[in-house]
Design a protein around this motif. Structure first.
Motif, mmCIF file in Angstrom:
data_model
loop_
_atom_site.group_PDB
_atom_site.id
_atom_site.type_symbol
_atom_site.label_atom_id
_atom_site.label_comp_id
_atom_site.label_asym_id
_atom_site.label_seq_id
_atom_site.Cartn_x
_atom_site.Cartn_y
_atom_site.Cartn_z
ATOM 1 N N GLN A 60 0.854 -1.211 -0.023
ATOM 2 C CA GLN A 60 0.040 0.126 0.097
ATOM 3 C C GLN A 60 0.852 1.156 -0.120
ATOM 4 O O GLN A 60 0.386 2.248 -0.618
ATOM 5 C CB GLN A 60 -0.911 0.154 1.301
ATOM 6 C CG GLN A 60 -1.794 1.207 1.177
ATOM 7 C CD GLN A 60 -2.940 1.016 2.385
ATOM 8 O OE1 GLN A 60 -2.618 0.238 3.114
ATOM 9 N NE2 GLN A 60 -4.018 1.834 2.414
ATOM 10 N N ALA A 89 2.399 1.756 -3.248
ATOM 11 C CA ALA A 89 1.045 2.221 -4.549
ATOM 12 C C ALA A 89 1.138 3.568 -4.286
ATOM 13 O O ALA A 89 0.937 4.547 -5.277
ATOM 14 C CB ALA A 89 -0.258 1.598 -4.298
ATOM 15 N N GLU A 90 1.057 4.184 -2.983
ATOM 16 C CA GLU A 90 0.831 5.578 -2.636
ATOM 17 C C GLU A 90 2.142 6.310 -3.184
ATOM 18 O O GLU A 90 2.181 7.373 -3.582
ATOM 19 C CB GLU A 90 0.651 5.619 -1.131
ATOM 20 C CG GLU A 90 0.588 7.191 -0.872
ATOM 21 C CD GLU A 90 -0.831 7.727 -1.349
ATOM 22 O OE1 GLU A 90 -1.176 9.101 -1.530
ATOM 23 O OE2 GLU A 90 -1.932 7.055 -1.426
ATOM 24 N N LYS A 104 4.470 5.497 -5.662
ATOM 25 C CA LYS A 104 4.386 5.428 -7.061
ATOM 26 C C LYS A 104 3.560 6.866 -7.511
ATOM 27 O O LYS A 104 3.626 7.345 -8.436
ATOM 28 C CB LYS A 104 3.880 4.007 -7.546
ATOM 29 C CG LYS A 104 3.950 4.014 -9.123
ATOM 30 C CD LYS A 104 3.739 2.718 -9.567
ATOM 31 C CE LYS A 104 3.759 2.574 -11.086
ATOM 32 N NZ LYS A 104 3.494 1.128 -11.513
ATOM 33 N N LYS A 105 2.234 6.764 -6.913
ATOM 34 C CA LYS A 105 1.205 7.647 -7.342
ATOM 35 C C LYS A 105 1.686 9.140 -7.092
ATOM 36 O O LYS A 105 1.544 10.013 -7.952
ATOM 37 C CB LYS A 105 -0.116 7.605 -6.381
ATOM 38 C CG LYS A 105 -1.170 8.406 -6.747
ATOM 39 C CD LYS A 105 -2.516 8.413 -5.771
ATOM 40 C CE LYS A 105 -3.438 9.368 -6.025
ATOM 41 N NZ LYS A 105 -4.660 9.093 -5.111
ATOM 42 N N ASN A 106 2.422 9.364 -5.965
ATOM 43 C CA ASN A 106 2.903 10.793 -5.591
ATOM 44 C C ASN A 106 4.216 10.962 -6.551
ATOM 45 O O ASN A 106 3.983 12.029 -7.133
ATOM 46 C CB ASN A 106 3.524 10.826 -4.194
ATOM 47 C CG ASN A 106 2.346 10.810 -3.184
ATOM 48 O OD1 ASN A 106 1.300 11.144 -3.398
ATOM 49 N ND2 ASN A 106 2.828 10.427 -2.081
ATOM 50 N N GLU A 107 4.878 10.172 -6.742
ATOM 51 C CA GLU A 107 6.159 10.466 -8.027
ATOM 52 C C GLU A 107 5.499 10.595 -9.251
ATOM 53 O O GLU A 107 6.086 11.134 -10.191
ATOM 54 C CB GLU A 107 7.098 9.077 -7.820
ATOM 55 C CG GLU A 107 7.689 9.121 -6.642
ATOM 56 C CD GLU A 107 8.917 8.087 -6.357
ATOM 57 O OE1 GLU A 107 9.449 7.419 -7.582
ATOM 58 O OE2 GLU A 107 9.216 7.642 -5.292
ATOM 59 N N ARG A 108 4.498 9.893 -9.706
ATOM 60 C CA ARG A 108 3.872 9.866 -10.916
ATOM 61 C C ARG A 108 3.450 11.460 -11.279
ATOM 62 O O ARG A 108 3.413 12.169 -12.278
ATOM 63 C CB ARG A 108 2.830 8.750 -11.073
ATOM 64 C CG ARG A 108 1.914 9.128 -12.405
ATOM 65 C CD ARG A 108 0.759 7.950 -12.410
ATOM 66 N NE ARG A 108 -0.199 8.395 -13.368
ATOM 67 C CZ ARG A 108 -0.332 7.724 -14.495
ATOM 68 N NH1 ARG A 108 0.387 6.583 -14.876
ATOM 69 N NH2 ARG A 108 -1.287 8.050 -15.452
ATOM 70 N N THR A 109 2.698 11.846 -10.224
ATOM 71 C CA THR A 109 2.043 13.404 -10.252
ATOM 72 C C THR A 109 3.396 14.268 -10.190
ATOM 73 O O THR A 109 3.192 15.240 -10.997
ATOM 74 C CB THR A 109 1.444 13.794 -8.865
ATOM 75 O OG1 THR A 109 0.132 12.667 -8.796
ATOM 76 C CG2 THR A 109 0.959 14.999 -8.918
#
Length: 58
Positions: free
Chosen positions: A16, A19-20, A22-27
């Motif tokens: 988890q 995933a969080e 990765k989401k932040n880095e993607r942003t």
């Protein structure tokens, strides 16, 4: 030694967190790409072939 259930719970918590992260880095990465496109005047059409190649490699 930790029990199976404890290890499983740890693994789920780590997944988890991954995933969080990765989401932040993607942003952040998308924001950087947008800034660079604006700075250098790139348009979506100019990047089309590069983006298509990236999708094929995944």
């Amino acid at each position: 030694m930790k029990s199976y259930d404890e290890l499983k719970a740890e693994m789920e918590a780590i997944q988890q967190q991954m995933a969080e992260a990765k989401k932040n880095e993607r942003t952040v990465a998308l924001k950087k790409v947008k800034e660079l496109c604006k700075e250098f005047g790139f348009a979506a059409g100019m990047l089309k072939d590069s983006l298509a190649e990236g999708r094929k490699n995944q």
